[in-house]
Write an enzyme that holds these catalytic residues in place. Structure first.
Site, PDB file in Angstrom:
ATOM      1  N   GLN A  23       0.831  -1.205   0.000  1.00  0.00           N
ATOM      2  CA  GLN A  23       0.000   0.000   0.000  1.00  0.00           C
ATOM      3  C   GLN A  23       0.867   1.256   0.000  1.00  0.00           C
ATOM      4  O   GLN A  23       1.977   1.265   0.506  1.00  0.00           O
ATOM      5  CB  GLN A  23      -0.932  -0.008   1.215  1.00  0.00           C
ATOM      6  N   GLY A  24       0.322   2.319  -0.582  1.00  0.00           N
ATOM      7  CA  GLY A  24       1.042   3.590  -0.650  1.00  0.00           C
ATOM      8  C   GLY A  24       2.026   3.680  -1.793  1.00  0.00           C
ATOM      9  O   GLY A  24       2.804   4.644  -1.857  1.00  0.00           O
ATOM     10  N   ALA A  38      -4.273   2.859  -7.914  1.00  0.00           N
ATOM     11  CA  ALA A  38      -4.581   3.717  -9.057  1.00  0.00           C
ATOM     12  C   ALA A  38      -4.290   3.002 -10.367  1.00  0.00           C
ATOM     13  O   ALA A  38      -5.065   3.109 -11.336  1.00  0.00           O
ATOM     14  CB  ALA A  38      -3.780   5.010  -8.959  1.00  0.00           C
ATOM     15  N   GLU A  64     -19.889  -0.555  -5.758  1.00  0.00           N
ATOM     16  CA  GLU A  64     -20.860  -0.958  -4.746  1.00  0.00           C
ATOM     17  C   GLU A  64     -20.438  -0.447  -3.379  1.00  0.00           C
ATOM     18  O   GLU A  64     -19.408  -0.846  -2.852  1.00  0.00           O
ATOM     19  CB  GLU A  64     -20.974  -2.486  -4.714  1.00  0.00           C
TER      20      GLU A  64
END
Length: 561
Positions: free
Chosen positions: A390-391, A396, A418
């Protein structure tokens, strides 16, 4: 069965003269240590009493009365009401004296009180004087609530509560996750990470009772996610705690991890040696690189699209989806037999002993909904990038790749999500602005003229973006084109955004207009008191400022991309 002591006919006549709401004079009295005949558990009761939880109770300071069970209903703890036949049953812990002990001990062990309520089992085996009778009054269903003891006994048993509290473990800290690439990673604490949530497995409290130093080891081979599951602890409750049982942690974990996992390190290491044979599933969609400062080199990542027809993917997905329970608050497993699901996977390429291997980074699931007459609407259901990655921008990259994949399909109407989280909305804003910023309809000149139908049509046809998301893209790009230091431009932008934000407040005003025609004056006054116009203006301004702050973060990230 526990029966109330017999009362004389004169006693019945005296009782009838009182108010029918007055508490009875006598209750079920059982001398200490007296055996109880076998009794049938209520049909709705669980055999192990795991759900028996103590409830809040107002307790009168105990006097010379004997220890008593405080049930629900009228009266204080030392004035128990007479139990109805359905209430004169043993608590959820078994039959006979041991059942009473287990239920009480569990209730107090799972929710320690402030010194007034103690495990009944702590008094087990000690002889009582004749005047120390136990008086029981159970709430409906036969569930035991609290045991209220005289002051001296309360102080003496507080230590037991403290000792039981030591056997509570925070499951978010006890669970240790690891993605293993090399045998050395098994002993490397730097590769360990913990879950953010465990309430779906261990309850809202996220606590496991009955262990000291609890460790729940869930180690995965980085590529194919073969699993090592083991439980370790330094101490566990036993008979000396008077029938207080430890939570069955192993069975809870087994409910979410698929069978075929390892339980010892040697078997796990042998599977690790076969990791060189693992290859990603499905069709390659995108390859990109991320510079790693620690390694001092660019690392290559690949995104694949897979489905259940890929050999071995079903078993791999069963292992992969277990991470959802630890990192998505309201996660649930999907029906993999539904052919409308699409799966997008992110893998890292790395070298080991001269061979190229792949490590799982994250994934996304998308469901293709039907739209009349001949369109589909892909809806993002689950998206997770594992904590070690993560990060670094993988989310993206994954979301943009999925959008580009569906953009090429003429049958796709638009792409939605959702129940998106706030983090997902911010990520989506960044990706959509990145895709739209070079379109002619979003040029600075067109942005200053306001939101137009041309923007909606072009974004939907070319990028599969719906009207609501297109509006957010417009507001972000217009903020970049607006000089907020100029009073006129700043005011124009603020009013433009607030016209959208004021929609829910206008709906309330329309409802108020209907109330004026339908309600009586006193009813209308009550409704008007609930609608504070000044507070609505404050909330509107606060929403605007928060939105601008989020938009600025998107633009800052876009400038760094």
């Amino acid at each position: 069965m526990l029966r109330p002591a017999a009362s004389s006919s004169s006693g019945r006549r005296r009782r009838s003269a009182r108010s029918r709401h007055a508490p009875p004079q006598r209750s079920a009295v059982v001398p200490s240590g007296a055996p109880r005949p076998p009794q049938r558990l209520p049909a709705a009761a669980d055999a192990d009493g795991a759900d028996a939880r103590p409830a809040a109770l107002s307790v009168r300071p105990p006097g010379p009365c004997s220890p008593r069970w405080a049930g629900s209903g009228r009266g204080y703890a030392n004035e128990p009401r007479r139990a109805r036949p359905s209430q004169r049953l043993p608590p959820q812990g078994g039959r006979g004296p041991r059942g009473w002990q287990r239920a009480c001990a569990r209730a107090c062990a799972r929710a320690p009180c402030l010194g007034q309520h103690q495990p009944f089992a702590a008094c087990r085996g000690r002889k009582r004087k004749k005047e120390r009778e136990r008086v029981f009054s159970l709430p409906a269903g036969g569930r035991a609530r609290w045991l209220v003891l005289p002051g001296s006994e309360m102080a003496g048993l507080t230590a037991m509560e403290k000792k039981l509290a030591e056997y509570k473990c925070n499951t978010n800290e006890a669970i240790q996750l690891k993605l293993v690439r090399f045998p050395e990673d098994l002993e490397d604490d730097n590769t360990t990470f913990n879950p953010e949530y465990s309430h779906q497995v261990f309850g809202d409290d996220e606590v496991a009772f009955g262990y000291k130093g609890l460790k729940i080891l869930l180690y995965y081979i980085a590529g194919n996610l073969s699993t090592l599951f083991r439980i370790e602890y330094t101490s566990k409750v036993n008979e000396k705690f008077d029938c207080v049982e430890a939570d069955d942690v192993e069975s809870k974990i087994r409910e979410i991890i698929p069978p075929g996992f390892c339980t010892n390190t040697d078997d796990f290491v042998s599977l690790l040696e076969k990791e060189v044979n693992f290859k990603p599933f499905g069709m390659l969609l995108h390859t990109y690189s991320v510079h790693n400062e620690e390694a001092g080199e660019d690392i290559t990542y690949q995104i694949y699209k897979a489905d259940m027809t890929c050999p071995g993917f079903r078993e791999y997905h069963e292992r992969l989806q277990t991470f959802l329970m630890w990192f998505i608050e309201t996660a649930s497993f999907i029906d993999v037999d539904d052919e409308r699901w699409n799966y997008f996977l992110v893998f890292e390429k790395y070298n080991k002993d001269g061979a190229t291997l792949f490590a799982t980074v994250g994934y996304m699931t998308v469901y293709n909904y039907y739209v009349y007459p001949d369109k589909t609407r892909p809806r993002v259901s689950q998206m997770l990038i594992l904590p070690p990655f993560q990060g670094e921008g993988h989310g993206a990259q994954l979301l943009e790749t999925v959008h580009r994949y569906y953009m090429s399909s003429p049958t796709v109407l638009d792409i939605t999500a959702e129940d998106p989280s706030e983090n997902y909305i911010k990520l989506r804003d960044f990706v959509l602005v990145k895709l739209c910023q070079d379109m002619l309809c979003f040029s600075p000149g067109n942005l200053m003229q306001g939101f137009s139908q041309e923007m909606v049509m072009e974004a939907q046809q070319k990028l599969k973006i719906n009207k609501q998301h297109t509006r957010r893209v417009y507001e972000i790009l217009r903020l970049r084109a607006t000089d907020m230091g100029d009073a006129e431009q700043s005011r124009s932008y603020r009013l433009d955004v607030k016209r959208r934000l004021i929609g829910p407040y206008k709906k309330k005003q329309r409802e108020l207009a209907k109330m004026r025609r339908c309600l009586r004056p006193e009813e209308l006054t009550n409704q008007l008191n609930q609608i504070d116009l000044n507070m609505q203006h404050e909330q509107l301004e606060e929403s605007f400022q928060q939105l601008v702050s989020d938009y600025r973060r998107v633009l800052e990230r876009l400038a760094q991309a």
